[in-house]
Design an enzyme around this catalytic site. Structure first.
Site, PDB file in Angstrom:
ATOM      1  N   HIS A  60      38.819  41.598  46.961  1.00 18.25           N
ATOM      2  CA  HIS A  60      37.844  42.000  45.949  1.00 18.25           C
ATOM      3  C   HIS A  60      36.437  42.020  46.555  1.00 18.25           C
ATOM      4  CE1 HIS A  60      36.045  42.031  41.817  1.00 18.25           C
ATOM      5  NE2 HIS A  60      35.093  41.333  42.418  1.00 18.25           N
ATOM      6  N   GLU A  61      36.090  40.988  47.294  1.00 16.30           N
ATOM      7  CA  GLU A  61      34.756  40.920  47.895  1.00 16.30           C
ATOM      8  C   GLU A  61      34.587  41.959  48.996  1.00 16.30           C
ATOM      9  OE1 GLU A  61      32.675  39.282  46.310  1.00 16.30           O
ATOM     10  OE2 GLU A  61      34.138  38.211  45.082  1.00 16.30           O
ATOM     11  N   HIS A  87      33.803  45.191  47.378  1.00 18.31           N
ATOM     12  CA  HIS A  87      32.381  45.292  47.005  1.00 18.31           C
ATOM     13  C   HIS A  87      31.569  45.837  48.180  1.00 18.31           C
ATOM     14  CE1 HIS A  87      31.904  43.873  42.981  1.00 18.31           C
ATOM     15  NE2 HIS A  87      32.366  42.651  43.204  1.00 18.31           N
ATOM     16  N   GLU A 132      32.737  45.922  38.876  1.00 16.87           N
ATOM     17  CA  GLU A 132      33.779  44.903  38.985  1.00 16.87           C
ATOM     18  C   GLU A 132      35.172  45.519  38.846  1.00 16.87           C
ATOM     19  OE1 GLU A 132      33.696  41.657  39.845  1.00 16.87           O
ATOM     20  OE2 GLU A 132      31.623  42.165  40.323  1.00 16.87           O
TER      21      GLU A 132
END
Length: 287
Positions: free
Chosen positions: A143-144, A147, A222
């Site tokens: 997930h990071e 980003h 997100e």
């Protein structure tokens, strides 16, 4: 107290630097602080300048405020797994290897920051490492990394710069109009106490409205990072990680680190929250 002092000191330094730069530009262009051109320049310098300085300092600030320790040479199996996992995900996502760090906190969280896709930091909390399975932690890392690969740090900085500029410009223009209406023509517009009072009031009002716009983009981002993680490691792992976060401690991250964390604080009004509800994110992955 250390975090608060560091935050105040950094912002004071930024304001001083921008003030000096602004004075030089205003003098060179011969602009008045009360003219529309002067107000627009003030709004642009402080609106975009503050956002971009914060972006360029983001890695340093994140390390200082959380006490994150960058893994330069893995000393444990966990550290080796973190570095290896992030390296594999970064390669798959097409970005340079981010710095990997661990910070001490009981919450299950992680965040990404940095001025560009190829100059970034991924940090995870000790609480995440102790309370999540390896598959769940792998999904959080993905997930990071997503980003970073999506360029979210730069995009959010640009959006913040635009809304900051609008807030400052609109507040000063309206404050000048109100000041001229209240005071007699003998007083110099833009220099009375009523001008400064209404300038602050309008900046607060427009700042609240602008934060709704920024939060809306943040929530959309997100969902995109969750989807990116699903592509990197599988939707099942990402859903499992989000389910686990329902038992999380309230987030201790602040500012941009909270915005780029895996989860935000609980009890925040949805309009102002940087993250969608966990159930909404889980449902989106199911779809």
């Amino acid at each position: 107290m250390k975090r608060v002092f560091l935050f105040l000191l950094t912002n004071l330094a930024v304001m001083l630097v921008l003030g000096v730069v602004l004075s030089i530009i205003m003098s060179a262009l011969g602009l008045s602080h009360r003219s529309l051109g002067g107000i627009l320049l003030i709004a642009t310098v402080f609106g975009f300048g503050g956002s971009f300085i914060s972006l360029f300092m983001s890695k340093w600030m994140a390390k200082k405020s959380t006490g994150a320790q960058v893994i330069t040479q893995p000393r444990t199996e966990t550290e080796q797994w973190l570095v290896t996992t992030v390296a594999a995900q970064a390669k798959k996502a097409g970005i340079n290897m981010p710095e990997v760090a661990i910070y001490d906190s009981p919450e299950m969280n992680a965040f990404a920051t940095g001025p560009s896709k190829n100059n970034s930091l991924v940090a995870v909390s000790t609480g995440l490492l102790h309370n999540m399975s390896q598959d769940q932690a792998e999904a959080v890392l993905a997930h990071e990394v997503s980003h970073i690969a999506n360029g979210d740090m730069v995009t959010l900085t640009l959006i913040q710069g635009v809304v900051n500029t609008f807030v400052i410009f609109a507040a000063k223009v309206l404050a000048g109009i109100v000041d001229n209406f209240i005071n007699s023509d003998e007083e110099e517009g833009g220099s009375s106490w009523t001008y400064f009072l209404f300038d602050m009031l309008f900046q607060v009002l427009f700042g609240v409205l602008a934060s709704v716009v920024v939060a809306h983009y943040s929530r959309k981002r997100e969902f995109a990072a969750d989807n990116g993680a699903a592509q990197l490691v599988g939707a099942d792992k990402m859903r499992s990680a989000l389910e686990r976060l329902k038992q999380n401690h309230p987030s201790q991250l602040e500012g941009s680190m909270m915005a780029f964390g895996i989860a935000s604080g609980k009890g925040m009004a949805e309009l102002f929250s940087s993250h969608p509800p966990l159930d909404a994110r889980i449902d989106a992955l199911r779809r």
